[in-house]
Design an enzyme around this catalytic site. Structure first.
Site, PDB file in Angstrom:
ATOM      1  N   GLU A 148       0.561  -1.184  -0.144  1.00 59.30           N
ATOM      2  CA  GLU A 148      -0.142  -0.065  -0.076  1.00 59.30           C
ATOM      3  C   GLU A 148       1.116   1.372   0.097  1.00 59.30           C
ATOM      4  O   GLU A 148       2.052   1.249   0.639  1.00 59.30           O
ATOM      5  CB  GLU A 148      -0.734  -0.206   1.138  1.00 59.30           C
ATOM      6  CG  GLU A 148      -1.770   0.624   1.463  1.00 59.30           C
ATOM      7  CD  GLU A 148      -2.292   1.227   2.966  1.00 59.30           C
ATOM      8  OE1 GLU A 148      -3.903   0.432   2.956  1.00 59.30           O
ATOM      9  OE2 GLU A 148      -2.120   1.714   4.148  1.00 59.30           O
TER      10      GLU A 148
ATOM     11  N   THR B 252      -3.536   4.242  -1.481  1.00 61.69           N
ATOM     12  CA  THR B 252      -5.188   5.356  -0.468  1.00 61.69           C
ATOM     13  C   THR B 252      -5.262   6.403  -1.228  1.00 61.69           C
ATOM     14  O   THR B 252      -5.084   6.570  -2.019  1.00 61.69           O
ATOM     15  CB  THR B 252      -4.334   4.931   1.051  1.00 61.69           C
ATOM     16  OG1 THR B 252      -3.432   6.873   0.781  1.00 61.69           O
ATOM     17  CG2 THR B 252      -3.675   4.236   1.557  1.00 61.69           C
TER      18      THR B 252
ATOM     19  N   LYS C 240       7.699   4.313   2.179  1.00 70.85           N
ATOM     20  CA  LYS C 240       9.311   4.185   2.215  1.00 70.85           C
ATOM     21  C   LYS C 240       9.741   2.381   1.917  1.00 70.85           C
ATOM     22  O   LYS C 240       8.156   1.511   2.261  1.00 70.85           O
ATOM     23  CB  LYS C 240       9.408   4.085   3.781  1.00 70.85           C
ATOM     24  CG  LYS C 240       9.593   5.786   3.756  1.00 70.85           C
ATOM     25  CD  LYS C 240       9.637   5.545   5.835  1.00 70.85           C
ATOM     26  CE  LYS C 240      10.128   7.585   5.077  1.00 70.85           C
ATOM     27  NZ  LYS C 240       8.939   8.448   6.309  1.00 70.85           N
TER      28      LYS C 240
HETATM   29  P1  FAD Z   1     -18.300  -0.954   6.609  1.00 69.57           P
HETATM   30  O1  FAD Z   1     -17.611  -1.829   6.285  1.00 69.57           O
HETATM   31  O2  FAD Z   1     -19.219   0.570   5.762  1.00 69.57           O
HETATM   32  O3  FAD Z   1     -18.746  -0.582   8.132  1.00 69.57           O
HETATM   33  C1  FAD Z   1     -18.191   0.918   8.744  1.00 69.57           C
HETATM   34  C2  FAD Z   1     -18.632   0.610  10.421  1.00 69.57           C
HETATM   35  O4  FAD Z   1     -19.639   0.401   9.892  1.00 69.57           O
HETATM   36  C3  FAD Z   1     -18.487  -0.597  10.960  1.00 69.57           C
HETATM   37  O5  FAD Z   1     -18.332   0.111  12.297  1.00 69.57           O
HETATM   38  C4  FAD Z   1     -19.670  -1.565  10.763  1.00 69.57           C
HETATM   39  O6  FAD Z   1     -19.640  -2.582  11.507  1.00 69.57           O
HETATM   40  C5  FAD Z   1     -20.643  -0.851  10.414  1.00 69.57           C
HETATM   41  N1  FAD Z   1     -21.493  -0.710   9.880  1.00 69.57           N
HETATM   42  C6  FAD Z   1     -21.686  -1.540   8.089  1.00 69.57           C
HETATM   43  N2  FAD Z   1     -22.506  -1.877   7.912  1.00 69.57           N
HETATM   44  C7  FAD Z   1     -23.556  -1.569   8.830  1.00 69.57           C
HETATM   45  C8  FAD Z   1     -24.736  -1.442   8.414  1.00 69.57           C
HETATM   46  N3  FAD Z   1     -25.363  -1.996   7.403  1.00 69.57           N
HETATM   47  N4  FAD Z   1     -25.908  -1.759   9.867  1.00 69.57           N
HETATM   48  C9  FAD Z   1     -24.996  -0.633  10.902  1.00 69.57           C
HETATM   49  N5  FAD Z   1     -23.849  -0.974  10.719  1.00 69.57           N
HETATM   50  C10 FAD Z   1     -22.841  -1.616   9.096  1.00 69.57           C
HETATM   51  N6  FAD Z   1      -9.493   5.479   4.712  1.00 69.57           N
HETATM   52  C11 FAD Z   1      -9.592   6.298   3.871  1.00 69.57           C
HETATM   53  O7  FAD Z   1     -10.407   7.547   4.117  1.00 69.57           O
HETATM   54  N7  FAD Z   1      -9.101   5.856   2.628  1.00 69.57           N
HETATM   55  C12 FAD Z   1      -7.579   5.022   2.084  1.00 69.57           C
HETATM   56  O8  FAD Z   1      -7.223   4.278   1.880  1.00 69.57           O
HETATM   57  C13 FAD Z   1      -8.540   4.286   3.601  1.00 69.57           C
HETATM   58  N8  FAD Z   1      -7.816   3.031   3.259  1.00 69.57           N
HETATM   59  C14 FAD Z   1      -7.989   1.448   3.951  1.00 69.57           C
HETATM   60  C15 FAD Z   1      -7.706   0.610   3.934  1.00 69.57           C
HETATM   61  C16 FAD Z   1      -8.135  -0.928   4.656  1.00 69.57           C
HETATM   62  C17 FAD Z   1      -6.977  -1.870   4.196  1.00 69.57           C
HETATM   63  C18 FAD Z   1      -8.340  -0.658   6.052  1.00 69.57           C
HETATM   64  C19 FAD Z   1      -8.557  -1.540   6.540  1.00 69.57           C
HETATM   65  C20 FAD Z   1      -9.159   0.665   6.437  1.00 69.57           C
HETATM   66  C21 FAD Z   1      -8.687   1.961   5.271  1.00 69.57           C
HETATM   67  N9  FAD Z   1      -9.114   2.490   5.862  1.00 69.57           N
HETATM   68  C22 FAD Z   1      -9.178   3.854   4.481  1.00 69.57           C
HETATM   69  C23 FAD Z   1     -10.065   3.427   6.642  1.00 69.57           C
HETATM   70  C24 FAD Z   1     -11.769   3.050   6.002  1.00 69.57           C
HETATM   71  O9  FAD Z   1     -12.168   4.226   5.776  1.00 69.57           O
HETATM   72  C25 FAD Z   1     -12.246   3.743   7.547  1.00 69.57           C
HETATM   73  O10 FAD Z   1     -12.218   2.220   8.657  1.00 69.57           O
HETATM   74  C26 FAD Z   1     -13.712   3.762   7.589  1.00 69.57           C
HETATM   75  O11 FAD Z   1     -14.447   3.976   9.215  1.00 69.57           O
HETATM   76  C27 FAD Z   1     -14.391   2.915   8.039  1.00 69.57           C
HETATM   77  O12 FAD Z   1     -14.251   2.429   6.671  1.00 69.57           O
HETATM   78  P2  FAD Z   1     -15.022   0.347   6.055  1.00 69.57           P
HETATM   79  O13 FAD Z   1     -14.688   0.528   4.089  1.00 69.57           O
HETATM   80  O14 FAD Z   1     -14.503  -0.794   6.733  1.00 69.57           O
HETATM   81  O15 FAD Z   1     -16.377   0.949   6.026  1.00 69.57           O
END
Ligand code: FAD
Length: 283
Positions: free
Chosen positions: A17, A48, A271
């Protein structure tokens, strides 16, 4: 190559990444770092993105440069929160024009004063569903071995992860973790819920104390006390910390490989040094 093809392999898949640099000078430096990381045969590099289309034009420009300069597949991260369907569609057309095959579909962090009623895409599962119905991109989603910080429990978070899988996600990339047991427990829980989608371990090499503190705060992950104490004891010695981070990373990855992890996705922070040292010792 699409994710579903890549992860059919019996070998552990290596990927990296990176994040978009904010100056051309840093971009040039990043290209040098990628040239070093290329030696470890990554199957793809993920880029990202900011939430809510932040710096989108710049993002597209950098994506274009990386795509043109390297033969490695690039997987853009793409957040849906607060973005319109039109914005999403325009980006998808752009990704297609670069022959991009894979997208990491994310919700993104909620901005302050977020009002769910104003938007079409509330969760990453909405985006996965949209992408799977409308396009042929292969889709990665995020998983959280310690649970996502908004969820009351890891189990509740796994129930929500199931929605992303049901919508068609092809692989899960985890948040960084520093206690392999958390990853193994998570993996078992997923299997017990019938989730057999390839689970890729997110690995963050520890480079400095400041980075470590930021990670714990921002990503809300825990560090085993013994490890934290070890880093704290040597906090005034940056070289020692860097080497300790590499040693920890080697041991962490070795144990994951012994347990046949499907993939190691390194959060490189642009890095190559620590990631390369870890890979040199485990491949
Ligand atoms: P979701 O899967 O939608 O989940 C978000 C929250 O809502 C969770 O608590 C989940 O349990 C809950 N939830 C999901 N569906 C429902 C539903 N139907 N009803 C009620 N609750 C629900 N962020 C960035 O801004 N840019 C990036 O490039 C980036 N890269 C990332 C790469 C990785 C590998 C990881 C692990 C995270 C990354 N993030 C990034 C962070 C991420 O955007 C945040 O953690 C964000 O808060 C949640 O995104 P998600 O896609 O996991 O959301």
């Amino acid at each position: 190559m699409k994710l579903e093809e890549i992860y059919k392999s019996d070998n552990t898949i290596i990927s990296f990444e990176i994040f978009p640099p904010d100056t051309d000078e840093k971009l040039k430096k990043l290209c040098d770092e990628i040239n070093i990381l290329k030696n470890y045969s990554p199957k793809f590099i993920s880029l990202t993105c900011g939430t809510a289309g932040k710096n989108n034009e710049d993002y597209k420009r950098i994506l274009n440069i990386l795509r043109t300069n390297f033969e490695i597949d690039i997987m853009p991260h793409f957040t849906c929160i607060c973005n319109t369907k039109k914005f999403i569609d325009d980006n998808l057309i752009f990704f297609k024009s670069l022959n991009i095959q894979n997208i990491l579909a994310l919700r993104g962090d909620k901005p302050e004063n977020y009002n769910i009623k104003n938007y079409e895409f509330h969760y990453a599962s909405n985006l996965v569903e949209y992408l799977k119905n409308k396009t042929d991109f292969s889709i990665a989603v995020a998983g959280y071995p310690e649970g996502h910080f908004e969820c009351k429990s890891c189990n509740e978070d796994i129930e929500n992860l199931q929605k992303k899988i049901k919508a068609g996600a092809d692989i899960i990339i985890t948040q960084m973790f520093f206690d392999n047991q958390k990853f193994f427990d998570y993996s078992e829980k997923l299997i017990s819920k019938g989730i057999t989608t390839p689970l890729v371990a997110g690995i963050m090499p520890i480079i400095s104390i400041r980075q470590l503190e930021n990670m714990i705060k921002l990503a809300k992950v825990t560090l085993p006390k013994k490890l934290l104490d070890k880093f704290e004891t040597h906090k005034n010695d940056p070289n020692y910390i860097k080497n300790l981070g590499i040693e920890f990373g080697i041991n962490q990855c070795k144990e994951l490989l012994e347990n046949k992890v499907k993939g190691l996705h390194f959060f490189t922070l642009n890095k190559s040094y620590s990631t390369s040292k870890i890979l040199e010792n485990i491949l």
